[in-house]
Design a protein around this motif. Structure first.
Motif, PDB file in Angstrom:
ATOM      1  N   PRO A 140       0.800  -1.228   0.000  1.00  0.00           N
ATOM      2  CA  PRO A 140       0.000   0.000   0.000  1.00  0.00           C
ATOM      3  C   PRO A 140       0.833   1.279   0.000  1.00  0.00           C
ATOM      4  O   PRO A 140       1.848   1.370   0.694  1.00  0.00           O
ATOM      5  CB  PRO A 140      -0.819  -0.120   1.289  1.00  0.00           C
ATOM      6  CG  PRO A 140      -0.001  -0.988   2.176  1.00  0.00           C
ATOM      7  CD  PRO A 140       0.725  -1.946   1.280  1.00  0.00           C
ATOM      8  N   ILE A 141       0.389   2.243  -0.783  1.00  0.00           N
ATOM      9  CA  ILE A 141       1.006   3.567  -0.735  1.00  0.00           C
ATOM     10  C   ILE A 141       0.653   4.223   0.594  1.00  0.00           C
ATOM     11  O   ILE A 141       1.499   4.815   1.258  1.00  0.00           O
ATOM     12  CB  ILE A 141       0.512   4.438  -1.909  1.00  0.00           C
ATOM     13  CG1 ILE A 141       0.924   3.800  -3.242  1.00  0.00           C
ATOM     14  CG2 ILE A 141       1.058   5.860  -1.803  1.00  0.00           C
ATOM     15  CD1 ILE A 141       0.275   4.448  -4.449  1.00  0.00           C
ATOM     16  N   ASP A 142      -0.609   4.106   0.968  1.00  0.00           N
ATOM     17  CA  ASP A 142      -1.091   4.630   2.247  1.00  0.00           C
ATOM     18  C   ASP A 142      -1.693   3.470   3.043  1.00  0.00           C
ATOM     19  O   ASP A 142      -2.821   3.047   2.776  1.00  0.00           O
ATOM     20  CB  ASP A 142      -2.140   5.710   2.020  1.00  0.00           C
ATOM     21  CG  ASP A 142      -2.650   6.318   3.320  1.00  0.00           C
ATOM     22  OD1 ASP A 142      -2.223   5.854   4.402  1.00  0.00           O
ATOM     23  OD2 ASP A 142      -3.479   7.250   3.265  1.00  0.00           O
ATOM     24  N   PRO A 143      -0.959   2.929   4.027  1.00  0.00           N
ATOM     25  CA  PRO A 143      -1.455   1.785   4.799  1.00  0.00           C
ATOM     26  C   PRO A 143      -2.734   2.070   5.577  1.00  0.00           C
ATOM     27  O   PRO A 143      -3.409   1.150   6.022  1.00  0.00           O
ATOM     28  CB  PRO A 143      -0.300   1.484   5.763  1.00  0.00           C
ATOM     29  CG  PRO A 143       0.893   2.129   5.161  1.00  0.00           C
ATOM     30  CD  PRO A 143       0.384   3.337   4.448  1.00  0.00           C
ATOM     31  N   ASN A 144      -3.066   3.362   5.748  1.00  0.00           N
ATOM     32  CA  ASN A 144      -4.256   3.727   6.507  1.00  0.00           C
ATOM     33  C   ASN A 144      -5.494   3.880   5.619  1.00  0.00           C
ATOM     34  O   ASN A 144      -6.556   4.251   6.107  1.00  0.00           O
ATOM     35  CB  ASN A 144      -4.000   5.045   7.250  1.00  0.00           C
ATOM     36  CG  ASN A 144      -2.842   4.929   8.215  1.00  0.00           C
ATOM     37  OD1 ASN A 144      -2.769   3.995   8.987  1.00  0.00           O
ATOM     38  ND2 ASN A 144      -1.918   5.892   8.152  1.00  0.00           N
ATOM     39  N   ASN A 145      -5.353   3.565   4.330  1.00  0.00           N
ATOM     40  CA  ASN A 145      -6.431   3.864   3.394  1.00  0.00           C
ATOM     41  C   ASN A 145      -6.998   2.625   2.704  1.00  0.00           C
ATOM     42  O   ASN A 145      -7.821   2.747   1.813  1.00  0.00           O
ATOM     43  CB  ASN A 145      -5.903   4.842   2.333  1.00  0.00           C
ATOM     44  CG  ASN A 145      -7.003   5.514   1.547  1.00  0.00           C
ATOM     45  OD1 ASN A 145      -8.006   5.916   2.112  1.00  0.00           O
ATOM     46  ND2 ASN A 145      -6.818   5.611   0.245  1.00  0.00           N
ATOM     47  N   VAL A 146      -6.549   1.443   3.122  1.00  0.00           N
ATOM     48  CA  VAL A 146      -6.940   0.231   2.379  1.00  0.00           C
ATOM     49  C   VAL A 146      -7.759  -0.765   3.204  1.00  0.00           C
ATOM     50  O   VAL A 146      -8.123  -1.825   2.702  1.00  0.00           O
ATOM     51  CB  VAL A 146      -5.680  -0.481   1.821  1.00  0.00           C
ATOM     52  CG1 VAL A 146      -5.027   0.338   0.730  1.00  0.00           C
ATOM     53  CG2 VAL A 146      -4.692  -0.808   2.938  1.00  0.00           C
ATOM     54  N   GLN A 147      -8.072  -0.442   4.448  1.00  0.00           N
ATOM     55  CA  GLN A 147      -8.762  -1.399   5.318  1.00  0.00           C
ATOM     56  C   GLN A 147     -10.115  -1.829   4.747  1.00  0.00           C
ATOM     57  O   GLN A 147     -10.436  -3.022   4.704  1.00  0.00           O
ATOM     58  CB  GLN A 147      -8.949  -0.806   6.717  1.00  0.00           C
ATOM     59  CG  GLN A 147      -7.704  -0.772   7.573  1.00  0.00           C
ATOM     60  CD  GLN A 147      -6.700   0.286   7.132  1.00  0.00           C
ATOM     61  OE1 GLN A 147      -7.059   1.239   6.447  1.00  0.00           O
ATOM     62  NE2 GLN A 147      -5.446   0.135   7.525  1.00  0.00           N
ATOM     63  N   GLU A 148     -10.904  -0.864   4.304  1.00  0.00           N
ATOM     64  CA  GLU A 148     -12.254  -1.173   3.821  1.00  0.00           C
ATOM     65  C   GLU A 148     -12.208  -2.033   2.558  1.00  0.00           C
ATOM     66  O   GLU A 148     -12.952  -3.010   2.419  1.00  0.00           O
ATOM     67  CB  GLU A 148     -13.014   0.134   3.553  1.00  0.00           C
ATOM     68  CG  GLU A 148     -14.496  -0.071   3.248  1.00  0.00           C
ATOM     69  CD  GLU A 148     -14.757  -0.358   1.762  1.00  0.00           C
ATOM     70  OE1 GLU A 148     -15.767  -1.029   1.473  1.00  0.00           O
ATOM     71  OE2 GLU A 148     -13.946   0.085   0.923  1.00  0.00           O
TER      72      GLU A 148
ATOM     73  N   ASP B 164       5.977   9.892   4.396  1.00  0.00           N
ATOM     74  CA  ASP B 164       4.621   9.939   3.854  1.00  0.00           C
ATOM     75  C   ASP B 164       3.797   8.694   4.162  1.00  0.00           C
ATOM     76  O   ASP B 164       2.595   8.677   3.924  1.00  0.00           O
ATOM     77  CB  ASP B 164       4.647  10.197   2.350  1.00  0.00           C
ATOM     78  CG  ASP B 164       5.513   9.209   1.591  1.00  0.00           C
ATOM     79  OD1 ASP B 164       6.313   8.502   2.230  1.00  0.00           O
ATOM     80  OD2 ASP B 164       5.388   9.147   0.357  1.00  0.00           O
ATOM     81  N   THR B 165       4.425   7.636   4.697  1.00  0.00           N
ATOM     82  CA  THR B 165       3.669   6.475   5.161  1.00  0.00           C
ATOM     83  C   THR B 165       4.147   6.106   6.562  1.00  0.00           C
ATOM     84  O   THR B 165       5.217   6.540   7.002  1.00  0.00           O
ATOM     85  CB  THR B 165       3.847   5.247   4.239  1.00  0.00           C
ATOM     86  OG1 THR B 165       5.176   4.729   4.400  1.00  0.00           O
ATOM     87  CG2 THR B 165       3.604   5.597   2.784  1.00  0.00           C
ATOM     88  N   VAL B 166       3.374   5.285   7.244  1.00  0.00           N
ATOM     89  CA  VAL B 166       3.749   4.840   8.588  1.00  0.00           C
ATOM     90  C   VAL B 166       5.100   4.136   8.558  1.00  0.00           C
ATOM     91  O   VAL B 166       5.964   4.370   9.405  1.00  0.00           O
ATOM     92  CB  VAL B 166       2.674   3.889   9.159  1.00  0.00           C
ATOM     93  CG1 VAL B 166       3.148   3.273  10.461  1.00  0.00           C
ATOM     94  CG2 VAL B 166       1.360   4.623   9.366  1.00  0.00           C
TER      95      VAL B 166
END
Length: 333
Positions: free
Chosen positions: A95-103, A177-179
Motif C-alpha cells: 500500500p502507498i497509504d497503509p491507513n487507506n486500504v482497510q475497507e 509519507d507512510t507509517v
C-alpha cells in the motif's frame, strides 16, 4: 433446398457455438490468478521484485497481473477494485497509504479473495509480510557510521574521529509519507544522533525517487558541501544523490559515502562501481527473505510461495511472515 438450408444453418450455428466456446475457453485461460498491486515499478527494488515474482508465476502456470499505481493513492484503490471485479484468487498489496486500504481489503475478503499485505501493517489481511522498519533505519545509519570511522578516524575507532566543529557532517534525506517510511527514517535519525560523533543535517525536503533526491541534493549542497556522507530512506533516493555527487567536480568522491535501504541488481551494480571510483553509493540494506518451514527463502521465491499458497485457499506458513535483512556492500566483479 430446405434440407440443404437447414444443414448450412446447422453448420453455421455449430461454427458460431464452437467460436463462442473457444472464446470462453480462452477467457478462462486468460483469467488472472494473482493481482499484484505496488506503488511504483520504476522504483529499482519494486521493479526487480515484481518482475521476478511474475517469472516464477508464469513458470508455474499461474497468471499474475502487475498493477503499477505510479505512487497515486486513488489509482491504487481503483486498480484493487479492478482486481476484485476480475474475481482474482489472491491480491498482493504494497500500500502507498497503509491507513487507506482497510475497507477495500475487507471487501475483497468477503468475496472470497485472499489478501497478502507486504511491507506494512494494515490491520486487515490474510497474510502479512514485512520487516522491522525502524531497525532497518538503524542499520542504514550503522553502515554510515562504520564507513566514517574507517575513512576518517586516526586510530580506527570512534574516539579517533575529529571533534567539535570538525566533526564529520552527515546529511539525512528522509521520507515520512507512510507509517513505514516514517519508522525507517526515524530509525536512521535516532541512531545517527545517539552516536553523537557527527554533525547531522536533516533535509527539510523529503525524497524517495531519483529525480526528487537529485533536486534535494542540489539545494542541500549549497550550504553543506563539506558533508562526507548521505543517508537516504531508500535506494531510489540514494541513486539520485549518487548521480548528483558524481557530477560535482569539487566533491572528494574517494572519501564520500551514500547509504540507504532497499536493493535490486541495478542498485548492486552501482554499489559495485564504488570500488573503481565510478560511484559514491557504498551500501544498502537488502531484504533477503523470511524463513519458510525453517528454511531461509529468497524474497522473490518467498513472495510467490505465499501467493500461490493463498491462491489455493491455504495459509501454510502462518499469518505474519517476518523478512530478514542484511547489509549489501560492494562486490568485486
Amino acid at each position: 433446398m430446405l434440407k440443404r438450408k437447414s444443414f448450412i444453418g446447422g453448420v453455421a450455428a455449430a461454427t458460431v457455438c464452437a467460436a463462442v466456446l473457444g472464446a470462453c475457453s480462452l477467457k478462462e485461460k486468460a483469467a488472472v490468478d494473482i493481482g499484484y498491486s505496488v506503488p511504483d515499478t520504476t522504483n529499482p527494488f519494486l521493479g526487480w521484485l515484481t518482475s521476478e515474482v511474475k517469472k516464477l508465476a508464469v513458470a508455474d502456470g499461474k497468471t499474475l497481473e502487475i498493477a503499477d499505481a505510479g505512487n497515486n493513492v486513488a489509482k491504487q484503490m481503483e486498480q484493487i477494485e479492478n482486481f476484485i471485479a476480475m474475481k482474482v484468487k489472491v491480491i498482493s498489496i504494497m500500500p502507498i497509504d497503509p491507513n487507506n486500504v482497510q475497507e477495500i481489503i475487507q471487501r475483497a475478503q468477503k468475496q472470497g479473495i485472499k489478501v497478502l499485505v507486504a511491507g506494512s501493517d494494515t490491520t486487515y489481511y490474510d497474510v502479512m509480510m514485512n520487516m522491522d522498519q525502524y531497525n532497518c533505519g538503524e542499520q542504514i545509519a550503522q553502515m554510515g557510521i562504520d564507513w566514517i570511522i574507517k575513512m576518517y578516524s586516526k586510530d580506527g575507532t570512534a574516539a579517533g574521529l575529529p571533534s567539535g566543529d570538525k566533526k564529520p557532517k552527515i546529511l539525512v534525506i528522509q521520507s515520512t509519507d507512510t507509517v513505514d517510511s516514517k519508522k525507517r527514517s526515524q530509525g536512521i535519525i535516532d541512531k545517527i544522533n545517539s552516536w553523537g560523533k557527527a554533525t547531522v543535517v536533516i533535509s527539510p525536503t523529503e525524497a524517495r525517487t531519483t529525480a526528487s533526491a537529485t533536486a534535494v541534493m542540489e539545494n542541500l549542497w549549497q550550504q553543506n558541501s563539506d558533508a562526507v556522507a548521505v543517508l537516504t530512506y531508500n535506494a531510489d533516493a540514494a541513486m539520485g544523490v549518487n548521480e548528483y555527487i558524481m557530477g560535482q567536480s569539487q566533491a572528494n568522491k574517494a572519501r564520500f559515502g551514500v547509504f540507504s535501504g532497499d536493493w535490486s541488481p541495478p542498485v548492486q551494480e552501482t554499489i559495485n562501481a564504488s570500488l573503481t571510483g565510478k560511484s559514491v553509493y557504498r551500501g544498502t540494506m537488502q531484504i533477503v527473505g523470511p524463513q519458510l518451514n525453517n528454511q531461509p527463502t529468497p524474497l522473490e521465491r518467498a513472495t510467490y510461495t505465499l501467493l500461490k499458497d493463498l491462491s489455493e485457499g491455504k495459509r501454510s506458513y502462518g499469518k505474519w511472515i517476518k523478512d530478514s535483512i542484511q547489509k549489501a556492500y560492494p562486490k568485486a566483479s
